[in-house]
Design an enzyme around this catalytic site. Structure first.
Site, short mmCIF file in Angstrom:
data_model
loop_
_atom_site.label_atom_id
_atom_site.label_comp_id
_atom_site.label_asym_id
_atom_site.label_seq_id
_atom_site.Cartn_x
_atom_site.Cartn_y
_atom_site.Cartn_z
N SER A 246 0.87 -1.18 0.00
CA SER A 246 0.00 0.00 0.00
C SER A 246 0.90 1.22 0.00
O SER A 246 1.68 1.42 0.93
CB SER A 246 -0.88 0.00 1.25
OG SER A 246 -1.34 1.31 1.48
N HIS B 84 -1.53 -1.80 -4.26
CA HIS B 84 -2.82 -1.54 -3.59
C HIS B 84 -2.92 -0.03 -3.41
O HIS B 84 -2.12 0.57 -2.70
CB HIS B 84 -2.82 -2.28 -2.25
CG HIS B 84 -4.03 -2.05 -1.41
ND1 HIS B 84 -5.17 -2.83 -1.51
CD2 HIS B 84 -4.29 -1.16 -0.44
CE1 HIS B 84 -6.07 -2.42 -0.64
NE2 HIS B 84 -5.57 -1.39 0.04
N ASP C 251 -4.99 3.22 -2.27
CA ASP C 251 -6.05 3.59 -1.31
C ASP C 251 -6.69 4.92 -1.68
O ASP C 251 -6.06 5.98 -1.54
CB ASP C 251 -5.47 3.68 0.10
CG ASP C 251 -5.07 2.31 0.64
OD1 ASP C 251 -5.97 1.47 0.80
OD2 ASP C 251 -3.87 2.10 0.88
N MET D 260 -9.46 7.60 -0.73
CA MET D 260 -10.30 8.04 0.41
C MET D 260 -10.91 9.39 0.08
O MET D 260 -10.25 10.26 -0.48
CB MET D 260 -9.45 8.17 1.67
CG MET D 260 -8.68 6.92 2.03
SD MET D 260 -7.88 7.09 3.63
CE MET D 260 -6.84 5.64 3.65
N HIS E 165 -8.52 0.35 -3.77
CA HIS E 165 -9.31 0.20 -2.54
C HIS E 165 -10.14 1.47 -2.36
O HIS E 165 -9.62 2.49 -1.90
CB HIS E 165 -8.37 -0.05 -1.36
CG HIS E 165 -9.08 -0.27 -0.06
ND1 HIS E 165 -8.42 -0.34 1.14
CD2 HIS E 165 -10.40 -0.45 0.22
CE1 HIS E 165 -9.30 -0.53 2.10
NE2 HIS E 165 -10.51 -0.60 1.57
N MET F 236 -12.37 3.65 -0.65
CA MET F 236 -12.99 4.03 0.64
C MET F 236 -13.74 5.34 0.42
O MET F 236 -13.31 6.41 0.86
CB MET F 236 -11.89 4.16 1.71
CG MET F 236 -11.30 2.80 2.10
SD MET F 236 -9.75 2.93 2.99
CE MET F 236 -8.62 3.05 1.63
N MET G 209 -10.95 -6.24 6.18
CA MET G 209 -10.13 -5.19 6.80
C MET G 209 -9.69 -5.64 8.19
O MET G 209 -10.50 -6.13 8.99
CB MET G 209 -10.94 -3.88 6.92
CG MET G 209 -11.19 -3.16 5.62
SD MET G 209 -9.69 -2.71 4.70
CE MET G 209 -8.86 -1.61 5.85
N ASP H 33 -5.91 -6.35 4.98
CA ASP H 33 -5.36 -5.00 4.84
C ASP H 33 -5.44 -4.29 6.18
O ASP H 33 -6.53 -4.10 6.73
CB ASP H 33 -6.19 -4.25 3.78
CG ASP H 33 -5.75 -2.81 3.57
OD1 ASP H 33 -4.66 -2.43 4.05
OD2 ASP H 33 -6.50 -2.07 2.90
#
Ligand code: DX5
Ligand code: ZN
Length: 228
Positions: A10, A35, A37, A39, A70, A72, A141, A175
């Site tokens: 990540s 990966h 992320d 957000m 990912h 979010m 998670m 993760d």
């Protein structure tokens, strides 16, 4: 057994001013995928980047690296097409973020991406189960999503074991707080896609950490196949 050990750093905890070269460094150190992320400051109390960044990374890294997004975000439906156009390979959304997972799964497939389905620590694995045959990967998670560097929640491992028992060939990702100290619990429970942020990026020797993580998972997979 259809699944193999894959390690996906990540890049959230890397030097974001040098994101491209940090990704290259991780791939050169043996990362199987990246990966990424995303957000939105709403679904989680933190803000990162969106599809323009992914597009730049794809241009800079070329067609080969696998990007696991990912997501979010509160409205995952909104970013399916932009992420696909930007060069994402897999779109991992949170079950908690949508009222119509079935439709979203269909849209992701139509956009040409693989489907990942994530659950937060407070969501039960039984809620994910009805979708498991329609997805490529389940993400359990092991921290509350939002920040790197948090403590691994070992009490999430029964979810992984249950999923592995029910869906022997599903890719299962963990993760949050995963590194050399916690990988064995994940591997024994049956996870095969391993996200690791601070433990890999913060290490003086990321190549060794990635190799250690992969060996732990490969050995657990081998043991499971012998036990069957
Ligand atoms: C947290 C993110 C993770 C995070 C992992 O919400 O989804 O991917 O970057 O970082 P570590 O491995 O440091 O917990
Ligand atoms: Zn993540």
């Amino acid at each position: 057994m259809a699944y193999t050990a894959k390690i996906g750093p990540s890049i959230l905890s890397s030097d974001l001013a040098r994101l491209g070269s940090e990704c290259v460094r991780m791939l050169e150190c043996g990362a199987d995928y990246l990966h990424l992320d995303v957000m939105d400051g709403h679904f989680v109390p933190n803000l990162t980047f969106g599809h323009p960044m992914v597009e730049c990374l794809r241009k800079s890294l070329g067609p080969d690296p696998f990007f696991d997004m990912h997501m979010m975000v509160s409205r995952p439906e909104q970013w399916v097409k932009p992420m696909s156009a930007a060069g994402a390979n897999q779109y991992t959304f949170h079950l908690e973020s949508t009222t119509n997972p079935g439709n979203l799964i269909k849209e992701i497939r139509e956009a040409g991406m693989k489907v990942g389905l994530a659950i937060k620590p407070g969501t039960t694995v039984e809620e994910l189960a009805p979708w498991a045959n329609q997805i490529d990967m389940a993400l359990v998670m092991t921290v509350e999503p939002g920040f790197g560097g948090q403590k691994f929640m070992v009490d999430m491992m029964p979810k992984v074991s249950w999923l592995r028992g029910q869906f022997p060939s599903l890719d299962i990702e963990v993760d949050g707080g995963v590194g050399p100290d916690t990988i064995h619990r994940c591997a024994e429970a049956g996870a095969n896609m391993i996200v690791s942020g601070s433990a890999v990026i913060g290490s003086a020797d990321p190549r060794s950490v990635i190799a250690l993580l992969r060996t732990a998972v490969s050995e657990a997979i081998q043991k499971r196949s012998l036990d069957r």
